[in-house]
Design an enzyme around this catalytic site. Structure first.
Site, PDB file in Angstrom:
ATOM      1  N   LYS A   1      58.795  93.925  -7.724  1.00 16.94           N
ATOM      2  CA  LYS A   1      59.113  94.780  -9.079  1.00 16.94           C
ATOM      3  C   LYS A   1      59.121  96.009  -8.808  1.00 16.94           C
ATOM      4  O   LYS A   1      58.315  96.911  -8.382  1.00 16.94           O
ATOM      5  CB  LYS A   1      57.735  94.362  -9.902  1.00 16.94           C
ATOM      6  CG  LYS A   1      58.257  94.845 -11.473  1.00 16.94           C
ATOM      7  CD  LYS A   1      56.902  95.696 -12.267  1.00 16.94           C
ATOM      8  CE  LYS A   1      56.897  97.169 -11.903  1.00 16.94           C
ATOM      9  NZ  LYS A   1      58.196  97.928 -12.110  1.00 16.94           N
TER      10      LYS A   1
ATOM     11  N   GLU B   1      49.094 102.406  -1.669  1.00 21.76           N
ATOM     12  CA  GLU B   1      49.888 103.849  -1.276  1.00 21.76           C
ATOM     13  C   GLU B   1      49.995 104.808  -2.275  1.00 21.76           C
ATOM     14  O   GLU B   1      50.823 104.489  -3.330  1.00 21.76           O
ATOM     15  CB  GLU B   1      51.325 103.554  -0.665  1.00 21.76           C
ATOM     16  CG  GLU B   1      51.015 102.876   0.680  1.00 21.76           C
ATOM     17  CD  GLU B   1      50.466 103.769   1.902  1.00 21.76           C
ATOM     18  OE1 GLU B   1      50.300 104.962   1.663  1.00 21.76           O
ATOM     19  OE2 GLU B   1      50.388 103.072   2.960  1.00 21.76           O
TER      20      GLU B   1
ATOM     21  N   CYS C   1      55.542 111.918  -1.636  1.00 21.33           N
ATOM     22  CA  CYS C   1      54.136 111.603  -1.741  1.00 21.33           C
ATOM     23  C   CYS C   1      53.448 112.397  -0.628  1.00 21.33           C
ATOM     24  O   CYS C   1      52.455 113.231  -0.545  1.00 21.33           O
ATOM     25  CB  CYS C   1      53.695 110.277  -1.612  1.00 21.33           C
ATOM     26  SG  CYS C   1      54.407 109.336  -0.325  1.00 21.33           S
TER      27      CYS C   1
ATOM     28  N   GLU D   1      48.931 116.435  -8.395  1.00 20.62           N
ATOM     29  CA  GLU D   1      50.279 116.030  -7.696  1.00 20.62           C
ATOM     30  C   GLU D   1      51.451 116.473  -8.692  1.00 20.62           C
ATOM     31  O   GLU D   1      51.407 115.809  -9.707  1.00 20.62           O
ATOM     32  CB  GLU D   1      50.532 114.768  -7.164  1.00 20.62           C
ATOM     33  CG  GLU D   1      51.705 114.521  -6.625  1.00 20.62           C
ATOM     34  CD  GLU D   1      51.563 112.985  -5.912  1.00 20.62           C
ATOM     35  OE1 GLU D   1      51.461 112.115  -6.958  1.00 20.62           O
ATOM     36  OE2 GLU D   1      52.019 112.639  -4.948  1.00 20.62           O
TER      37      GLU D   1
HETATM   38  P1  NAD Z   1      53.989 104.979 -10.789  1.00 18.99           P
HETATM   39  O1  NAD Z   1      52.774 104.716 -10.585  1.00 18.99           O
HETATM   40  O2  NAD Z   1      54.262 105.525 -12.430  1.00 18.99           O
HETATM   41  O3  NAD Z   1      55.034 103.483 -10.889  1.00 18.99           O
HETATM   42  C1  NAD Z   1      54.979 102.959  -9.579  1.00 18.99           C
HETATM   43  C2  NAD Z   1      55.262 101.771  -9.912  1.00 18.99           C
HETATM   44  O4  NAD Z   1      54.247 101.147 -10.541  1.00 18.99           O
HETATM   45  C3  NAD Z   1      56.609 101.410 -10.705  1.00 18.99           C
HETATM   46  O5  NAD Z   1      57.248 100.335 -10.113  1.00 18.99           O
HETATM   47  C4  NAD Z   1      55.879 101.010 -12.023  1.00 18.99           C
HETATM   48  O6  NAD Z   1      56.831 100.358 -12.990  1.00 18.99           O
HETATM   49  C5  NAD Z   1      54.824 100.308 -11.797  1.00 18.99           C
HETATM   50  N1  NAD Z   1      53.933 100.394 -12.813  1.00 18.99           N
HETATM   51  C6  NAD Z   1      53.492 101.268 -13.787  1.00 18.99           C
HETATM   52  N2  NAD Z   1      52.383 100.992 -14.508  1.00 18.99           N
HETATM   53  C7  NAD Z   1      52.068  99.681 -14.051  1.00 18.99           C
HETATM   54  C8  NAD Z   1      51.041  98.820 -14.535  1.00 18.99           C
HETATM   55  N3  NAD Z   1      50.298  98.883 -15.504  1.00 18.99           N
HETATM   56  N4  NAD Z   1      50.906  97.342 -13.794  1.00 18.99           N
HETATM   57  C9  NAD Z   1      51.847  97.438 -12.848  1.00 18.99           C
HETATM   58  N5  NAD Z   1      52.838  98.115 -12.488  1.00 18.99           N
HETATM   59  C10 NAD Z   1      52.997  99.234 -13.301  1.00 18.99           C
HETATM   60  O7  NAD Z   1      54.502 105.931  -9.826  1.00 18.99           O
HETATM   61  P2  NAD Z   1      56.353 106.607  -9.976  1.00 18.99           P
HETATM   62  O8  NAD Z   1      56.156 107.841 -11.155  1.00 18.99           O
HETATM   63  O9  NAD Z   1      57.384 105.524  -9.860  1.00 18.99           O
HETATM   64  O10 NAD Z   1      56.146 107.339  -8.486  1.00 18.99           O
HETATM   65  C11 NAD Z   1      55.496 108.387  -8.220  1.00 18.99           C
HETATM   66  C12 NAD Z   1      54.334 108.347  -7.566  1.00 18.99           C
HETATM   67  O11 NAD Z   1      54.453 107.390  -6.290  1.00 18.99           O
HETATM   68  C13 NAD Z   1      53.647 109.701  -7.017  1.00 18.99           C
HETATM   69  O12 NAD Z   1      52.401 109.711  -7.535  1.00 18.99           O
HETATM   70  C14 NAD Z   1      53.890 109.447  -5.340  1.00 18.99           C
HETATM   71  O13 NAD Z   1      52.696 110.327  -4.719  1.00 18.99           O
HETATM   72  C15 NAD Z   1      53.467 108.224  -5.292  1.00 18.99           C
HETATM   73  N6  NAD Z   1      54.290 107.616  -4.210  1.00 18.99           N
HETATM   74  C16 NAD Z   1      53.312 107.372  -3.054  1.00 18.99           C
HETATM   75  C17 NAD Z   1      53.751 106.908  -1.705  1.00 18.99           C
HETATM   76  C18 NAD Z   1      52.830 106.856  -0.693  1.00 18.99           C
HETATM   77  O14 NAD Z   1      53.258 106.135   0.252  1.00 18.99           O
HETATM   78  N7  NAD Z   1      51.654 107.175  -0.698  1.00 18.99           N
HETATM   79  C19 NAD Z   1      55.144 107.004  -1.562  1.00 18.99           C
HETATM   80  C20 NAD Z   1      55.870 107.164  -2.819  1.00 18.99           C
HETATM   81  C21 NAD Z   1      55.457 107.675  -3.732  1.00 18.99           C
END
Ligand code: NAD
Length: 489
Positions: A184, A261, A294, A393
């Site tokens: 997803k 992650e 991240c 962040e």
């Molecule tokens: P997000 O948490 O808003 O969304 C991530 C994913 O989760 C998306 O596909 C989103 O549609 C899905 N999602 C959101 N709510 C959900 C729910 N209730 N149930 C299931 N899925 C759900 O994050 P984002 O804004 O897309 O990305 C940015 C974040 O990702 C930052 O906090 C960044 O640090 C983190 N990130 C971490 C890494 C790592 O490897 N540690 C890598 C890249 C990004």
């Protein structure tokens, strides 16, 4: 043959490209121009339910999980197909993600595709079976063997910032290990996942149901189905810490394995014996891809004894960061992914000023970029680690500079965070830097410009930056179960 230069707007379930059952679609927007570049199927819980059923069936009823040499061939086909279509993917990545084109030759594209070869190789190299030898237990002598086996159906949920890297870092090892997958993607970058699906369909023998993609505008609906369905054995999630907490809670109902992650607020720690002329220019990497990474080192720690000198150097570096049109190969920084993210970053800038930090560079929307979700490269000085901009962040091109007194104080500030994902240390003495590195609670660290990243290098976080590791042998093992067998000796 499919024309890969046009986007795939449909989902991929059971080996077929499908519209959403409801017929609904949503817009995909280019963040650099604000133009709608196309549509994508807006899946619902019924679409997700169907994808999970197919993935379950493919795991339970085909030989995918038990035929490693077939899987190796399929992974190699996937890698070769992505390699062949990478120019189309490059253009799409710039348009969909707003990623600077220079990054598509590295972590937003080519290097990620090349790294998939390492994953395919592990199918032959991995220790799938381990002999433990004899052991006597209650008068019975047995020889024991440990087997590594796939977990089952993996639900992969990815963010928008480095979609190819995160999608392949999950899908590659999950499939190589013998699992089936429902991916997803984030609603902001759905085409990256459907592009991978097209390559799977066109170039590989991966059987129907083994790899599925469900796109949706509202993560809450389809995401919740994926994380709570008992037919799904594991969730592999990359995204924010807030959603990570939600996934861990929802996954607990069915005791799923949850791999997370999450976010970071990493330090770039400059020790007082460092050569500032080589150590400080790298501070601007927090602006790369609009700071939407991240592992970026978003807190710069400078020794108080050399604080003014350091700030002057970083200020000059920030004033020269090339940013703007992501198609321009000179630019390191493009737009934020969406209006929402742009506003979120600007809110943090306001908070920084309100809480007493000194805005040294940027802080606004650039005058010369009238369209697109851009934010100026932004530098704050005189930051206290307790301030919101040092604790949360931001996910924007914002660096905060924090003075410290001595090494102990620097370590204390580094660890004064809910996060522990990455970091960097600069020192005139590698030995001293390594000593400090031992004391920092974080999953990855670069010393004197060294880079820890690679397909064989485990990546992940301490504390609230995550649970488990992606990539490397540790990452491969995340997708495996362990079975112990006893035989009469
Ligand atoms: P997000 O948490 O808003 O969304 C991530 C994913 O989760 C998306 O596909 C989103 O549609 C899905 N999602 C959101 N709510 C959900 C729910 N209730 N149930 C299931 N899925 C759900 O994050 P984002 O804004 O897309 O990305 C940015 C974040 O990702 C930052 O906090 C960044 O640090 C983190 N990130 C971490 C890494 C790592 O490897 N540690 C890598 C890249 C990004």
């Amino acid at each position: 043959m499919t024309d890969f230069s046009t986007p795939e707007t449909r989902m991929y379930v059971d080996g077929a490209f499908l519209e959403a059952r409801s017929g609904a679609t949503f817009d995909n927007v280019n963040p650099a121009t604000e133009e709608v570049i196309g549509q994508v199927a807006d899946g619902s819980s019924a679409d997700m339910d169907a994808a999970i059923a197919c993935a379950r069936r493919a795991f339970d009823e085909t030989s995918w999980s038990t035929d490693p040499s077939f899987r190796k061939r399929c992974l190699e086909q996937l890698q070769a197909g992505l390699e062949k279509e990478k120019e189309a993917l490059r253009q799409q990545t710039v348009a969909e993600v707003g990623a600077p084109i220079q990054l598509t030759y590295g972590p937003q594209g080519d290097s990620v595709i090349a790294d998939l070869a390492w994953v395919a190789e592990q199918i032959d190299r991995f220790e799938w079976e381990r002999e433990l030898g004899r052991h006597d237990f209650f008068g019975m002598s047995s020889r024991r063997v440990v087997w590594k086996e796939p977990i089952g159906v993996v639900g992969a949920i990815s963010p928008w910032n480095f979609p190819l890297q995160v999608n392949l870092a999950k899908v590659g090892p999950a499939l190589a290990a013998g699992n089936t997958v429902v991916l997803k993607p984030a609603p902001d970058t759905p085409w990256n996942a459907t592009f991978i699906a097209r390559v799977v369909a066109e170039y590989t023998d991966i059987p129907p149901g083994v790899f599925n993609v469900v796109t949706a505008a509202d993560p809450a609906e389809v995401g919740e189905v994926l994380i709570s369905d008992p037919r799904v054995d594991m969730i592999s999630f990359t995204g924010s810490t807030a959603v990570g907490r939600r996934i861990m809670a929802a996954g607990s109902e069915t005791l799923k394995k949850v791999f997370l992650e999450l976010g970071g607020k990493s330090v770039n720690l400059i020790l007082d014996d460092a050569d500032f002329s080589t150590a400080l220019p790298g501070a601007a990497t927090v602006c790369m891809h609009g700071g939407q990474g991240c592992a970026m080192t978003t807190r710069l720690l400078l020794p108080r004894s050399r604080y003014e000198e350091g700030v002057e150097t970083v200020k000059a570096v920030f004033e020269a960061v090339p940013y703007g049109d992501p198609m321009d190969p000179a630019n390191l920084q493009g737009p934020q992914i969406s209006r929402r993210q742009q506003e979120r970053v600007l809110d943090y800038v306001r908070k920084g000023v309100e809480e007493g930090a000194t805005l040294l560079v940027g802080g606004g929307v650039p005058d010369h970029l009238s369209r697109g979700f851009f934010v100026e490269p932004t530098l704050f000085g005189d930051v206290d680690n307790a301030m919101t901009i040092a604790q949360e962040e931001i996910f924007g091109p914002v660096l905060v500079v924090i003075p410290y007194d001595d090494d102990d104080d620097a370590v204390r500030i580094s660890n004064d965070s809910i996060y522990g994902l990455s970091g960097a240390i600069a020192s005139g003495s590698e030995e001293r830097a390594l000593k400090v590195a031992r004391r920092i609670r974080t999953g990855t660290l670069g010393i004197n410009g060294g880079m820890w990243f690679g397909p064989d290098s485990p990546f992940g976080g301490y504390k609230q930056s995550g649970v488990g590791r992606e990539m490397g042998l540790e990452g491969f093992s995340e997708y495996l179960e362990t079975k112990s067998i006893g035989l009469p000796a």
